[in-house]
Motif scaffolding. Sequence first.
Motif, PDB file in Angstrom:
ATOM      1  N   LYS A   1       0.785  -1.128   0.012  1.00  0.00           N
ATOM      2  CA  LYS A   1       0.103  -0.060   0.209  1.00  0.00           C
ATOM      3  C   LYS A   1       0.815   1.090  -0.070  1.00  0.00           C
ATOM      4  N   TYR A   2       2.053   1.054   0.417  1.00  0.00           N
ATOM      5  CA  TYR A   2       3.178   2.358   0.336  1.00  0.00           C
ATOM      6  C   TYR A   2       3.720   2.455  -1.092  1.00  0.00           C
ATOM      7  N   ALA A   3       4.572   1.273  -1.464  1.00  0.00           N
ATOM      8  CA  ALA A   3       5.323   0.904  -2.682  1.00  0.00           C
ATOM      9  C   ALA A   3       4.535   0.351  -3.492  1.00  0.00           C
ATOM     10  N   TYR A   4       4.098   1.276  -4.448  1.00  0.00           N
ATOM     11  CA  TYR A   4       3.344   0.669  -5.739  1.00  0.00           C
ATOM     12  C   TYR A   4       3.444   1.526  -6.857  1.00  0.00           C
TER      13      TYR A   4
ATOM     14  N   ARG B   1      -2.954  -6.973  -7.738  1.00  0.00           N
ATOM     15  CA  ARG B   1      -2.599  -8.415  -7.324  1.00  0.00           C
ATOM     16  C   ARG B   1      -2.280  -8.479  -5.743  1.00  0.00           C
ATOM     17  N   GLY B   2      -2.643  -7.256  -5.127  1.00  0.00           N
ATOM     18  CA  GLY B   2      -2.483  -7.125  -3.594  1.00  0.00           C
ATOM     19  C   GLY B   2      -0.816  -7.062  -3.422  1.00  0.00           C
ATOM     20  N   ALA B   3      -0.586  -7.335  -1.972  1.00  0.00           N
ATOM     21  CA  ALA B   3       1.075  -7.177  -1.909  1.00  0.00           C
ATOM     22  C   ALA B   3       1.762  -8.357  -2.376  1.00  0.00           C
ATOM     23  N   PHE B   4       2.837  -7.907  -3.118  1.00  0.00           N
ATOM     24  CA  PHE B   4       3.584  -9.336  -3.369  1.00  0.00           C
ATOM     25  C   PHE B   4       5.181  -8.718  -3.579  1.00  0.00           C
ATOM     26  N   SER B   5       5.708  -9.663  -3.580  1.00  0.00           N
ATOM     27  CA  SER B   5       7.176  -9.316  -3.789  1.00  0.00           C
ATOM     28  C   SER B   5       7.639  -9.541  -5.148  1.00  0.00           C
TER      29      SER B   5
ATOM     30  N   HIS C   1       8.874   4.931   1.720  1.00  0.00           N
ATOM     31  CA  HIS C   1       7.742   4.625   2.588  1.00  0.00           C
ATOM     32  C   HIS C   1       7.933   3.087   2.767  1.00  0.00           C
ATOM     33  N   SER C   2       8.425   2.259   2.056  1.00  0.00           N
ATOM     34  CA  SER C   2       8.618   0.676   2.218  1.00  0.00           C
ATOM     35  C   SER C   2       9.394   0.265   1.164  1.00  0.00           C
TER      36      SER C   2
END
Length: 339
Positions: A115-118, A218-222, A286-287
């Motif tokens: 939610k911070y790094a996108y 995709r939601g949070a993902f690495s 942020h992240s």
Amino acid sequence: MTSSRRSFLVLTGLSTLAVAGCGTASGSGGVRNTRTLRYQGQAGQVNPPELAAALGYLGDLKLDWVGNTISGPQDIQSAASGQIDFGGAFNGAVVKLASRKAPIKAVVSYYGSDKYAYSGYYVAEKSAIRQPRDLIGKKVGMNTLGAHAEAMLDIYLKKNGLSRAEAEQVERIVIPPVNTEQSLRQRQIDVAVLGGILRDKALATGGVRKLFSDFELRGAFSAGTYVLTERFIKQNPETVRTFVTGVGKALDWSRTTPRDEVVAKMTEIVAKRKRNESADALKFWHSYGVSAPGGRIEEQELSVWSDWLAERGDIKSGQVSVSDLYTNEFNKSHTKAGS
């Protein structure tokens, strides 16, 4: 981290890499466990290994900075050929390089989306583009083709019912990240892919509207991993364990520590290394966006790109054994049953 490290179409022309016999810091022979790792950095940024070193998570293992990388693909190619000891890139680039028979293995994630790094796909506030089908015939500006930004666009279009033929009618334009916002405002493109500082700056100025983001998609993902050659891993297992575990701990620290404290530590790192660079960009950090504890790698984080590359015709289906392309064996920042 920004998307500037994602370019990997350059790998398309690579012939099979004959790197199995290339030199590394450990030389030839048996287990050596070098105490120095050569790597490339990024100006004005602090990557997870650099943070890990500053926090003392690497013990007596030293990082030897040899310069700054121009892209993720260049970074992992340099690692594969033995010019450096580890390199990081978008997971699609890792799969792409592995398809060229480079004996590399991903060992820990280092960036992703949350939610911070996108990365967001933005249109002008008054644009008529409201839904996926409106993109047909329109121009989307991104930092490079065949990488993260284009992959997310393809997934977005496919998920919303556009056929491959229709998706191909969405024009993808390569634009340097620093010029993307301006190109959107001057109507040279219809959609701008923006992330990090450039995204925040555009939003602060106003007049743009988000169509979608990779996080929403995709939601949070690495999304990217550090790789080493299989030969280096075999010769330096303890070094690899220290490195991977330290990076994992640094990622966890960055996620659980107040943001201001993380930024202060990063600013201190940049000041101490004296590379004639500005730390101004860190105030927008942020992240790292890594979703998994300790940066552990999940198979789907590589297989999704293997499938995408096969669908595009960049590699053959089944050409890369994803399960053999990564390992969590050396990551002791978190233990997991069966690992």
